[in-house]
Design an enzyme around this catalytic site. Sequence first.
Site, PDB file in Angstrom:
ATOM      1  N   ASP A  13     -27.210  59.585  58.330  1.00 36.56           N
ATOM      2  CA  ASP A  13     -27.036  58.132  58.237  1.00 36.56           C
ATOM      3  C   ASP A  13     -28.046  57.336  59.230  1.00 36.56           C
ATOM      4  OD1 ASP A  13     -25.468  55.648  57.744  1.00 36.56           O
ATOM      5  OD2 ASP A  13     -24.667  55.717  59.701  1.00 36.56           O
ATOM      6  N   SER A  14     -28.210  55.826  59.053  1.00 41.17           N
ATOM      7  CA  SER A  14     -29.112  55.238  59.900  1.00 41.17           C
ATOM      8  C   SER A  14     -28.469  55.195  61.329  1.00 41.17           C
ATOM      9  CB  SER A  14     -29.005  53.769  59.426  1.00 41.17           C
ATOM     10  OG  SER A  14     -27.707  53.218  59.522  1.00 41.17           O
TER      11      SER A  14
ATOM     12  N   CYS B  50     -24.847  57.126  53.894  1.00 39.69           N
ATOM     13  CA  CYS B  50     -25.561  55.668  54.169  1.00 39.69           C
ATOM     14  C   CYS B  50     -25.641  55.034  52.823  1.00 39.69           C
ATOM     15  CB  CYS B  50     -26.705  55.836  54.751  1.00 39.69           C
ATOM     16  SG  CYS B  50     -27.743  54.262  54.938  1.00 39.69           S
TER      17      CYS B  50
ATOM     18  N   GLU C  80     -22.078  49.205  66.034  1.00 41.12           N
ATOM     19  CA  GLU C  80     -22.921  50.073  66.969  1.00 41.12           C
ATOM     20  C   GLU C  80     -22.976  49.601  68.471  1.00 41.12           C
ATOM     21  OE1 GLU C  80     -25.662  52.438  66.500  1.00 41.12           O
ATOM     22  OE2 GLU C  80     -25.180  52.701  64.066  1.00 41.12           O
TER      23      GLU C  80
ATOM     24  N   CYS D  69     -20.567  50.211  53.392  1.00 39.51           N
ATOM     25  CA  CYS D  69     -21.505  50.418  54.419  1.00 39.51           C
ATOM     26  C   CYS D  69     -20.596  51.379  55.221  1.00 39.51           C
ATOM     27  CB  CYS D  69     -21.997  49.442  55.115  1.00 39.51           C
ATOM     28  SG  CYS D  69     -22.815  49.920  56.637  1.00 39.51           S
TER      29      CYS D  69
ATOM     30  N   HIS E 181     -20.569  51.967  58.258  1.00 34.84           N
ATOM     31  CA  HIS E 181     -19.892  51.398  59.764  1.00 34.84           C
ATOM     32  C   HIS E 181     -18.639  50.805  59.443  1.00 34.84           C
ATOM     33  CE1 HIS E 181     -24.021  52.387  60.928  1.00 34.84           C
ATOM     34  NE2 HIS E 181     -23.751  52.033  61.943  1.00 34.84           N
TER      35      HIS E 181
END
Length: 273
Positions: free
Chosen positions: A13-14, A76, A155, A187, A189
């Site tokens: 993932d990013s 992702c 994040e 997403c 996240h």
Amino acid sequence: MECKKGAPVGVFDSGVGGLTVVREIIRQLPDENIVYFGDTARVPYGSKSPKTVIRFSEQIIRFLKTKQVKAIVIACNTASALALDTVRDKFDVPILGVVSPGARAAVAVTQKQKIGVVGTDATVRSGVYTQVIHRMDPQIQVIEKACPLFVPLVEEGFKEHVVTQEIIEYYLESLRATDIDAMILGCTHYPLLRSRIRAYMGEEIQIVNPAYETAADLKALLKEQNMDNDSTDASGSRYEFYVSDMAEKFRQFANTVMPFDVPETNVVNIEDF
């Protein structure tokens, strides 16, 4: 292909969002070994061009292949939307994305044939969810909404902060005014904001977390290709974590997401791959 049952599954993932997918894989496939890579130096992907996201994805897959992974999950949505087809053609390892599993789940639960999708700028611009859903059922109306600030909020550990509530309301007000009855968290996240999103959108909307469906797809793929790890190895499953920057910050955050204390996290110079 020789037996690869004990080989690990690669997940990338990013940043930290893909840990929501890892958490679900561990829940559904407790015997599998996992190598995770979070591209913390280059997060977020949602504002990058398709060409850049493809290049990043190829570098990470080359790194994961050095770990002898038997399958790869692109945890992702942005990379799934922009890079999946390209990397599937290029690499000789089964690669799964998170878009199709999430779309399929939303199509299954919608009663009104109206689905909302929240995601990064790049995912929404790509229109990939609308395309995939329309392949499954062309009658369904899809409303996609970019929520680019959700990733940095997660994040930075701002899940409980008042500013997060304000941004949820700012982005989702227009979706709440529609009569969608299913919404995809497009997403990885975003599941970390799920309870707050649900509280704002209301109980009558089915919130779809593609992580659950993706883990189920991985389970089916490994079984079908006879690669599932059914060894009764007493030492338990092994999990390795790699990042491109800020290992300690990643580890601290990961400990709030994962069901166990995340072991040492190693930094990889991903540009070398």
